[in-house]
Design an enzyme around this catalytic site. Structure first.
Site, mmCIF file in Angstrom:
data_model
loop_
_atom_site.group_PDB
_atom_site.id
_atom_site.type_symbol
_atom_site.label_atom_id
_atom_site.label_comp_id
_atom_site.label_asym_id
_atom_site.label_seq_id
_atom_site.Cartn_x
_atom_site.Cartn_y
_atom_site.Cartn_z
ATOM 1 N N HIS A 195 0.826 -1.213 0.000
ATOM 2 C CA HIS A 195 0.000 0.000 0.000
ATOM 3 C C HIS A 195 0.856 1.256 0.000
ATOM 4 O O HIS A 195 0.559 2.242 -0.648
ATOM 5 C CB HIS A 195 -0.878 0.040 1.258
ATOM 6 N N GLU A 439 -0.091 -15.539 -25.199
ATOM 7 C CA GLU A 439 0.775 -15.419 -24.019
ATOM 8 C C GLU A 439 1.346 -16.769 -23.587
ATOM 9 O O GLU A 439 1.974 -16.877 -22.550
ATOM 10 C CB GLU A 439 0.027 -14.738 -22.868
ATOM 11 N N ASP A 463 3.081 -13.007 -19.386
ATOM 12 C CA ASP A 463 3.038 -14.469 -19.324
ATOM 13 C C ASP A 463 3.885 -15.110 -20.404
ATOM 14 O O ASP A 463 4.495 -16.145 -20.169
ATOM 15 C CB ASP A 463 1.592 -14.955 -19.430
ATOM 16 N N CYS A 510 -0.380 -6.063 -24.924
ATOM 17 C CA CYS A 510 -0.931 -5.452 -23.706
ATOM 18 C C CYS A 510 -0.122 -5.809 -22.463
ATOM 19 O O CYS A 510 -0.465 -5.406 -21.367
ATOM 20 C CB CYS A 510 -2.389 -5.839 -23.524
HETATM 21 C C1 PEP Z 1 0.183 -10.592 -19.805
HETATM 22 O O1 PEP Z 1 0.338 -11.754 -19.441
HETATM 23 O O2 PEP Z 1 1.045 -9.945 -20.442
HETATM 24 C C2 PEP Z 1 -1.062 -9.864 -19.504
HETATM 25 C C3 PEP Z 1 -1.298 -8.680 -20.001
HETATM 26 O O3 PEP Z 1 -1.934 -10.451 -18.653
HETATM 27 P P1 PEP Z 1 -1.749 -10.549 -17.063
HETATM 28 O O4 PEP Z 1 -0.579 -9.685 -16.673
HETATM 29 O O5 PEP Z 1 -3.032 -10.081 -16.476
HETATM 30 O O6 PEP Z 1 -1.497 -12.006 -16.860
HETATM 31 MG MG MG Z 2 -1.395 -12.892 -18.848
#
Ligand code: PEP
Ligand code: MG
Length: 585
Positions: A195, A439, A463, A510
């Site tokens: 936090h 991923e 991932d 992403c």
């Molecule tokens: C990723 O794996 O890059 C992703 C965007 O998903 P998360 O971080 O939620 O696993």
């Molecule tokens: Mg992911």
């Protein structure tokens, strides 16, 4: 003495000031047995300490400056609520009575019990919540020991302009630090998801955690300088270092002002290529930030937050409302709702869905695997997404696909849910775009096949890196192996981008790599045209896009992709970044 100490930078920025040491002030806790007739008196002493602690917190809450985000006051509120909870208000009282022990000892036993529960949790975020228990317990123990209030709470004037060095700091401490005019802090403990770290980022206070033996190595009142981005602490810096850091600080300030001006500017390269820049939403509050930053939509809406920290699952209606709100807020811009990605480090604290007898594993029943196994979890979410799809430009994204069969199964369930909605006379967008996250290495290697059955792909590097390199992303013992520039990772990214181009569908990224400005030019050179970044990184990435020339980057990137050495790749990337900067200047 001139020293350089390192830790984990959790809030960027440069701070230069005198060290103000906050030595741990946890009083020594002794155990003693009370005569029976004094037990009630001891209970009263404990309750008085509890009331005093609550009073202290309330007075801190009243000092919070106007305009401070509501989430910050919420941290203090959490500690007030903890004091009111039976775990603090009743359990120690019972221990005093049953064991006839002193209040301090009863509280310490209760603390140990609570901390062991938090430490056993798999969710790294919840694991750090044990810090909250310690902050609350320390406050009560100080009162029981008649220790004066924490120096921060006495508003010591020497705190102005100082850099706090502490074993650990609570969010309440941090608010006082800000109130007293201290300019930064370093702690020996803590982690990037605590936090206190989250709060430091929100307040824009440079901060470094995990600086080993900081209290022993730094003397009170010596001049220190911290670089919250690099996680570097310099004690008694020489004039040259000071000059360098001051220049960096001026540069950072100018940079923030410049970046803010970019929010309304288009995301386009110097040679005219439009790059789609969207943002990741983790909490509903993020939507305001990303709108202010001028994102072209939401590239990843993590739905897990709707399911966490609660005993029941959110109903279809509750989800429908959340997705509709996002769709409406983004006013016709794409909103990519990712179906539930639970499992591994994101466990549900909901007994009903805890269906595996094994401990959660990143290779286990996670994300789409769990959803396909549990239609009662998956179908209400699909219904909610489909129903919300008529209120904006909603897209659906499936996480952790590893085989085509899995994708076909998903598409079948989606069709079935559509039929169900139709039969019930409920509206939905028949052509809602469905995308898949790439991923898992198997999905990247088979990206061409996935691309033929999907409307878009999105590369989840967080991932993809973990699975390609067999490196658990939350295990700090192996995080030295977690390397976005590993040639194998880059090849899988490249394959995915090419597969999307070949099939004529968009490919986005992403994962955190998309929001890391060091990699923006590399990714542009690899042909990536859609980025979805954490909200705070959007403008930084946009500024790099605007100062890049795609034609040149494409050429330079070929060299990188021909290399099999991360070290060499890193050097080449530095070269690309430097060359483009020079080209700009
Ligand atoms: C990723 O794996 O890059 C992703 C965007 O998903 P998360 O971080 O939620 O696993
Ligand atoms: Mg992911």
């Amino acid at each position: 003495m001139n020293l350089t100490l390192t830790g984990v930078g959790v809030s960027r920025g440069i701070a230069i000031g005198h060290a103000y040491l906050l030595a741990p002030e946890q009083p020594e806790i002794n155990e003693y047995v009370l005569p029976k007739h004094l037990v009630n008196e001891e209970v009263a002493r404990f309750k008085a300490a509890l009331a005093a602690a609550k009073q202290q917190l309330k007075s801190i809450r009243n000092q919070i400056p106007r305009g401070t985000p509501a989430s910050i006051a919420a941290f203090i509120e959490t500690h007030v609520l903890m004091l009111e909870d039976a775990a603090f208000a009743d359990a120690p009282v019972k221990l005093i009575k049953t064991q006839q022990c002193n209040a301090e000892w009863a509280l310490q036993q209760q603390r140990d019990m609570l901390v062991s529960v938090f430490e056993a949790m798999n969710d790294p975020y919840l694991r750090t919540r044990k810090d909250d228990v310690d902050h609350v317990v320390n406050r009560i123990q100080r009162i029981l020991a008649n220790q004066p209030a924490h120096p921060l709470e006495l508003s010591d004037h020497r705190l102005k302009g100082a850099i706090i060095v502490a074993g650990d700091l609570s969010p309440a401490d941090l608010l006082l630090i800000e109130h007293c005019g201290a300019t930064g802090f370093i702690t020996e403990g803590g982690g990037p998801t605590s936090h206190t770290a989250i709060l430091a980022r929100g307040l824009g206070i440079p901060a470094i955690v995990g600086v080993a033996h900081a209290l022993r190595q730094i003397s009170h009142d010596t001049l220190i300088a911290i670089d919250g981005q690099r996680g570097e602490v310099l004690t008694e810096p020489d004039p040259l270092s000071l000059q360098r850091l001051r220049a960096k600080r001026r540069e950072e300030k100018r940079h923030v002002v410049t970046l803010a001006r970019l929010s309304k500017k288009p995301s386009i390269t110097e040679d005219g290529r439009v790059i789609t820049l969207r943002a990741n939403v983790e909490l509903p509050e993020d939507i305001h930030t990303i709108k202010r930053a001028g994102a072209a939509g939401i590239g990843l809406y993590r739905t897990e937050f709707l399911f966490m920290n609660r005993k029941d699952s959110p109903s279809e209606e509750e989800q429908f409302l959340a997705y509709t709100q996002a769709a409406k807020a983004m006013k016709g811009m794409p909103v990519t709702i990712r179906t539930l990605d639970l499992g591994a480090d994101k466990t549900l604290h909901n007994e009903h869905w805890h269906i595996s007898s094994r401990p959660p594993s990143p290779l286990g029943l996670r994300a789409i695997r769990l959803c396909l196994k549990e239609p009662a979890l998956f179908r209400p979410q699909l219904r909610a997404i489909l129903r919300a799809s008529v209120y904006g430009q909603l897209r659906m994204m499936i996480p952790m696909l590893s085989s085509l069969q899995e994708l076909f199964q998903v598409l079948e369930v989606v069709e079935d849910v559509k039929r169900e909605l139709k039969a019930q006379g409920l509206k939905y967008n028949e052509n809602i775009p469905i995308g898949g996250m790439i991923e898992v290495p198997s999905a990247a290697l088979a990206a061409e096949a996935f691309a033929r059955h999907l409307d878009f792909l999105s590369i989840g590097t967080n991932d993809l890196i973990q699975y390609t390199l067999a490196t658990d992303r939350i295990d700090d013992a192996v995080n030295y192996l977690y390397d976005p520039l590993h040639p194998a990772v880059l090849r899988l990214i490249e394959m995915t981008i090419k597969a999307g181009h070949k099939a004529g569908i968009p490919v986005a990224m992403c994962g955190e790599m998309a929001g890391d400005p060091r990699y923006t030019r590399l990714l542009l050179g690899m042909g990536l045209t859609e980025f979805s970044t954490p909200p705070a990184m959007l403008l930084e990435v946009k500024s790099i896009i605007q100062s890049s020339r795609l034609a040149r980057l494409t050429k330079m990137t070929r060299k990188i992709l021909a290399s099999y050495h991360s070290g060499e790749i890193a050097v080449l990337i530095d070269k690309i970044n430097a060359a483009e900067k020079r080209g700009r200047g």
